[in-house]
Design a protein around this motif. Structure first.
Motif, PDB file in Angstrom:
ATOM      1  N   LEU A   1      -0.295  12.526  -5.309  1.00  0.00           N
ATOM      2  CA  LEU A   1       0.046  11.226  -5.896  1.00  0.00           C
ATOM      3  C   LEU A   1      -1.082  10.207  -5.687  1.00  0.00           C
ATOM      4  N   LEU A   2      -1.061   9.164  -6.509  1.00  0.00           N
ATOM      5  CA  LEU A   2      -2.062   8.094  -6.358  1.00  0.00           C
ATOM      6  C   LEU A   2      -1.903   7.425  -5.001  1.00  0.00           C
ATOM      7  N   ASN A   3      -3.007   6.910  -4.477  1.00  0.00           N
ATOM      8  CA  ASN A   3      -2.917   6.160  -3.222  1.00  0.00           C
ATOM      9  C   ASN A   3      -3.688   4.843  -3.365  1.00  0.00           C
ATOM     10  N   TRP A   4      -3.722   4.097  -2.295  1.00  0.00           N
ATOM     11  CA  TRP A   4      -4.332   2.770  -2.269  1.00  0.00           C
ATOM     12  C   TRP A   4      -5.794   2.812  -2.723  1.00  0.00           C
ATOM     13  N   GLY A   5      -6.523   3.806  -2.213  1.00  0.00           N
ATOM     14  CA  GLY A   5      -7.948   3.925  -2.559  1.00  0.00           C
ATOM     15  C   GLY A   5      -8.126   4.124  -4.062  1.00  0.00           C
ATOM     16  N   ASP A   6      -7.244   4.913  -4.673  1.00  0.00           N
ATOM     17  CA  ASP A   6      -7.346   5.161  -6.124  1.00  0.00           C
ATOM     18  C   ASP A   6      -7.191   3.854  -6.903  1.00  0.00           C
ATOM     19  N   VAL A   7      -6.218   3.045  -6.471  1.00  0.00           N
ATOM     20  CA  VAL A   7      -5.978   1.790  -7.196  1.00  0.00           C
ATOM     21  C   VAL A   7      -7.198   0.873  -7.080  1.00  0.00           C
ATOM     22  N   GLN A   8      -7.868   0.923  -5.918  1.00  0.00           N
ATOM     23  CA  GLN A   8      -9.076   0.096  -5.750  1.00  0.00           C
ATOM     24  C   GLN A   8     -10.187   0.515  -6.705  1.00  0.00           C
ATOM     25  N   LYS A   9     -10.145   1.800  -7.122  1.00  0.00           N
ATOM     26  CA  LYS A   9     -11.209   2.272  -8.030  1.00  0.00           C
ATOM     27  C   LYS A   9     -10.976   1.836  -9.480  1.00  0.00           C
TER      28      LYS A   9
ATOM     29  N   GLN B   1       0.823  -1.225   0.000  1.00  0.00           N
ATOM     30  CA  GLN B   1       0.000   0.000   0.000  1.00  0.00           C
ATOM     31  C   GLN B   1       0.848   1.262   0.000  1.00  0.00           C
ATOM     32  N   LYS B   2       1.880   1.272   0.870  1.00  0.00           N
ATOM     33  CA  LYS B   2       2.643   2.507   1.046  1.00  0.00           C
ATOM     34  C   LYS B   2       3.540   2.803  -0.155  1.00  0.00           C
ATOM     35  N   PHE B   3       3.671   1.829  -1.074  1.00  0.00           N
ATOM     36  CA  PHE B   3       4.531   2.058  -2.233  1.00  0.00           C
ATOM     37  C   PHE B   3       3.775   2.617  -3.442  1.00  0.00           C
ATOM     38  N   ILE B   4       2.437   2.703  -3.342  1.00  0.00           N
ATOM     39  CA  ILE B   4       1.668   3.174  -4.505  1.00  0.00           C
ATOM     40  C   ILE B   4       2.114   4.596  -4.894  1.00  0.00           C
TER      41      ILE B   4
ATOM     42  N   ASP C   1     -10.725   4.030 -24.746  1.00  0.00           N
ATOM     43  CA  ASP C   1     -11.629   5.094 -24.277  1.00  0.00           C
ATOM     44  C   ASP C   1     -12.207   4.768 -22.900  1.00  0.00           C
ATOM     45  N   ALA C   2     -12.577   3.491 -22.714  1.00  0.00           N
ATOM     46  CA  ALA C   2     -13.169   3.112 -21.422  1.00  0.00           C
ATOM     47  C   ALA C   2     -12.125   3.207 -20.302  1.00  0.00           C
ATOM     48  N   VAL C   3     -10.867   2.822 -20.607  1.00  0.00           N
ATOM     49  CA  VAL C   3      -9.804   2.932 -19.591  1.00  0.00           C
ATOM     50  C   VAL C   3      -9.572   4.412 -19.291  1.00  0.00           C
ATOM     51  N   LEU C   4      -9.520   5.238 -20.366  1.00  0.00           N
ATOM     52  CA  LEU C   4      -9.270   6.677 -20.171  1.00  0.00           C
ATOM     53  C   LEU C   4     -10.360   7.289 -19.286  1.00  0.00           C
ATOM     54  N   LYS C   5     -11.616   6.907 -19.542  1.00  0.00           N
ATOM     55  CA  LYS C   5     -12.730   7.477 -18.761  1.00  0.00           C
ATOM     56  C   LYS C   5     -12.536   7.162 -17.262  1.00  0.00           C
ATOM     57  N   GLU C   6     -12.242   5.893 -16.979  1.00  0.00           N
ATOM     58  CA  GLU C   6     -12.072   5.507 -15.571  1.00  0.00           C
ATOM     59  C   GLU C   6     -10.885   6.254 -14.945  1.00  0.00           C
ATOM     60  N   GLN C   7      -9.807   6.363 -15.695  1.00  0.00           N
ATOM     61  CA  GLN C   7      -8.603   6.986 -15.131  1.00  0.00           C
ATOM     62  C   GLN C   7      -8.763   8.504 -15.006  1.00  0.00           C
ATOM     63  N   MET C   8      -9.512   9.126 -15.922  1.00  0.00           N
ATOM     64  CA  MET C   8      -9.719  10.576 -15.809  1.00  0.00           C
ATOM     65  C   MET C   8     -10.582  10.895 -14.589  1.00  0.00           C
ATOM     66  N   GLU C   9     -11.548  10.014 -14.285  1.00  0.00           N
ATOM     67  CA  GLU C   9     -12.362  10.251 -13.077  1.00  0.00           C
ATOM     68  C   GLU C   9     -11.470  10.265 -11.844  1.00  0.00           C
ATOM     69  N   ILE C  10     -10.503   9.350 -11.819  1.00  0.00           N
ATOM     70  CA  ILE C  10      -9.577   9.306 -10.671  1.00  0.00           C
ATOM     71  C   ILE C  10      -8.686  10.555 -10.687  1.00  0.00           C
ATOM     72  N   ALA C  11      -8.131  10.884 -11.880  1.00  0.00           N
ATOM     73  CA  ALA C  11      -7.235  12.053 -11.972  1.00  0.00           C
ATOM     74  C   ALA C  11      -7.977  13.322 -11.546  1.00  0.00           C
ATOM     75  N   ASN C  12      -9.234  13.453 -11.970  1.00  0.00           N
ATOM     76  CA  ASN C  12      -9.992  14.669 -11.660  1.00  0.00           C
ATOM     77  C   ASN C  12     -10.363  14.773 -10.186  1.00  0.00           C
ATOM     78  N   SER C  13     -10.311  13.631  -9.482  1.00  0.00           N
ATOM     79  CA  SER C  13     -10.665  13.676  -8.058  1.00  0.00           C
ATOM     80  C   SER C  13      -9.460  14.069  -7.195  1.00  0.00           C
ATOM     81  N   LYS C  14      -8.281  14.267  -7.828  1.00  0.00           N
ATOM     82  CA  LYS C  14      -7.074  14.545  -7.042  1.00  0.00           C
ATOM     83  C   LYS C  14      -6.723  16.036  -7.093  1.00  0.00           C
ATOM     84  N   ALA C  15      -6.079  16.493  -6.022  1.00  0.00           N
ATOM     85  CA  ALA C  15      -5.575  17.873  -6.034  1.00  0.00           C
ATOM     86  C   ALA C  15      -4.327  17.915  -6.922  1.00  0.00           C
ATOM     87  N   ALA C  16      -3.971  19.128  -7.396  1.00  0.00           N
ATOM     88  CA  ALA C  16      -2.788  19.239  -8.265  1.00  0.00           C
ATOM     89  C   ALA C  16      -1.564  18.686  -7.534  1.00  0.00           C
ATOM     90  N   GLY C  17      -0.800  17.832  -8.195  1.00  0.00           N
ATOM     91  CA  GLY C  17       0.438  17.286  -7.618  1.00  0.00           C
ATOM     92  C   GLY C  17       0.226  16.145  -6.637  1.00  0.00           C
TER      93      GLY C  17
END
Ligand code: HEM
Length: 484
Positions: free
Chosen positions: A332-340, A150-153, A314-330
């Motif tokens: 990093l990804l975390n465990w919860g993001d990978v679960q999504k 988890q801590k290495f994500i 396109d389907a992968v991009l959609k899922e990943q953009m939802e995650i990217a858009n939920s993050k503050a600028a800068g």
């Protein structure tokens, strides 16, 4: 006295049961029935057996053909064929054809079978390393289970971003996507990267090659490269330790290379003494080789499929953009993001179904036993082959179709999907590999679209999974697409 009576009566019962079985199984001529036959099949040519056909079908990109051809030839009903006999890599071998066969092998480790590696691998890795992974398996399992990872994500995300910034961004014309050790182990020095990659290529090429150790053969070059690589890695460890001592704060960000080396440095040998540098180097080499090619090959296959299948991209991009858009600028990804990353994970699984980087591995019978009515004598080798079940329409209808939804819900039939093997020797790096790949895909699709320079390029097993033309691609950063 009671004990004696108990023992004597047990012996008497055994003798009687044995006698009754022998009488019942004798034929009219008072002879014991013949031993069951070996599985159907052919040993092929003297010495090399059917190894060339095995390697050639893999090189043609259709390893499953080796199995399908023999099922048709030797089994009355090929679609329910369970096992056939062949001779590979100088050994008589039974090849399992079904999910039940995989289950049988995986669940009988150290009861009826044990792991067996082709003679080439024993020769490439010094004999002292034969038990290598058994010794460090508990350490690997501890460090590579999802909780520990988890801590290495965030670290994986930071390394991937840096890698794409430095080596992918601003590529003017085309880019050869083949990843490098730099990405995998966070080793920066280009000379070190080039040297290690050279060793790995030679070593991997010798794994499943004709077992002839003669100057100039693949096996001979692999043995030499393995000796040099061990020495090289040992020197790196000694240098790394000196640097750490002179700068105790170290690299605050850490990194994958540090994950491996520090993990192994924490390990003690069986007698409780810290491991020698040469032992650590041996094990580190084993891990680099076991992990590196497979992850890189999977990433290459992903890049290939996503460029061929825009609806999946396109389907992968959609899922990943939802995650990217939920993050503050800068951030990093975390465990919860990978679960999504649920859809992306199914895409990775489907890529590993269609293009498993490991054909399969081997076991050895440690006793005589009967499998599906056939005798497997002690010492015979057994082979499970991922392509055999992954491409079988009984388990994966329309098997050539790329369909990530196969992994939704209950998923495939147990033991039919085996890219990481199974049983005690199952790949301990599987979760690490999955996270590494998911984090990479997140960064790749949220920055770029791409197309293959050679539209007909394929992945083949030679004998490791590689793109036929080095996979050059044209990258189109999203920003430039929007501007166009
Ligand atoms: C997509 C990536 C990977 C694939 C497809 C893969 C696949 C496999 C397979 C099929 C086996 C043999 C299992 C068996 O015989 O039943 C194996 C063993 C192994 N893998 Fe992986 N692997 C991958 C990544 C990694 C990584 C990143 C590491 C690094 C830690 C790793 C370390 C190992 C080790 C140490 C073994 C030997 C285990 C033993 O013999 O006890 N693998 N892998």
């Amino acid at each position: 006295m009671e004990l004696l009576i108990l023992i004597l009566s047990s012996v008497f019962v055994c003798v009687c049961v044995n006698y009754v079985i022998r009488v019942l199984t004798k034929n009219d001529n008072n002879e014991l029935p013949p031993a069951p036959p070996l599985p159907p099949g052919s040993a092929g040519w003297p010495m090399i057996g059917e190894t060339l056909d095995y390697l050639n079908t893999a090189r043609d990109g259709v390893p499953e053909k080796f199995i399908e051809d023999r099922k048709k030839k030797y089994c009355t009903f090929p679609e329910v064929c369970k096992v056939f006999k062949t001779s590979l890599l100088l050994e008589p071998m039974a090849v399992m054809c079904t999910a039940a066969g995989n289950k049988f092998l995986f669940s009988n480790e150290n009861k009826l079978v044990k792991s067996w590696w082709p003679n080439n691998i024993d020769q490439i890795f010094a004999s002292s390393e034969k038990s290598s992974f058994h010794e460090i398996r508990p350490v690997l399992t501890k460090h590579l289970k999802p909780d520990s990872l988890q801590k290495f994500i965030g670290i994986m995300d930071a390394i991937t971003k840096e890698h794409l910034d430095t080596y992918w961004e601003n590529q003017k014309d085309q880019y050869t996507s083949t990843m490098s050790l730099r990405f995998f182990f966070n080793i920066e020095d280009p000379q070190v990267v080039a040297e290690l990659e050279g060793f790995i290529t030679l070593i991997s090429a010798g794994f499943i090659s004709l077992p002839i150790n003669f100057p100039g053969t693949k096996l001979n070059r692999a043995i030499e490269a393995s000796q040099k690589m061990r020495k090289y890695v040992e020197n790196m460890l000694v240098e790394g330790r000196k640097m750490r001592t002179s700068s105790p704060a170290g690299d605050a960000r850490g990194g994958d290379y540090d994950l491996w080396s520090s993990m192994l440095m924490q390990t003690s040998s069986v007698d409780g003494q810290p491991m020698k540098d040469s032992d650590i180097a041996n094990k580190l080499c084993g891990l680099i080789i076991a992990g590196y090619d497979n992850v890189i090959a999977t990433l290459d296959s992903i890049i290939m499929y996503l460029s061929e299948l825009p609806h999946v991209y396109d389907a992968v991009l959609k899922e990943q953009m939802e995650i990217a858009n939920s993050k503050a600028a800068g951030e990093l990804l975390n465990w919860g993001d990978v679960q999504k990353m649920k859809y992306t994970r199914c895409v990775v699984s489907e890529v590993l179904r269609l293009k498993p980087p490991v054909l399969g591995t081997f076991r050895e019978a440690i006793t005589d036993f009967i499998y599906e009515g056939y005798l497997i004598p002690k010492g015979m080798k057994l082979h499970w082959n991922a392509y055999g079940t992954h491409k079988n329409p009984e388990y994966f209808p329309n098997p050539e179709k790329f369909d990530p939804s196969r992994f939704q819900g209950d998923g495939p039939t147990p033991f039919s999907y085996v890219p990481f093997g199974g049983g005690a020797p199952m790949c301990p790096g599987r979760e690490y590999a999955r996270f590494k790949i998911l984090v990479f895909m997140h960064n790749l699709v949220t920055r770029f679209r791409w197309e293959k320079v050679f539209p007909d390029e394929k992945m083949i097993m030679d004998p490791i999974l590689v793109p036929t033309k080095g996979l050059p691609i044209r990258l189109y950063p999203h920003a430039s697409i929007q501007r166009a």
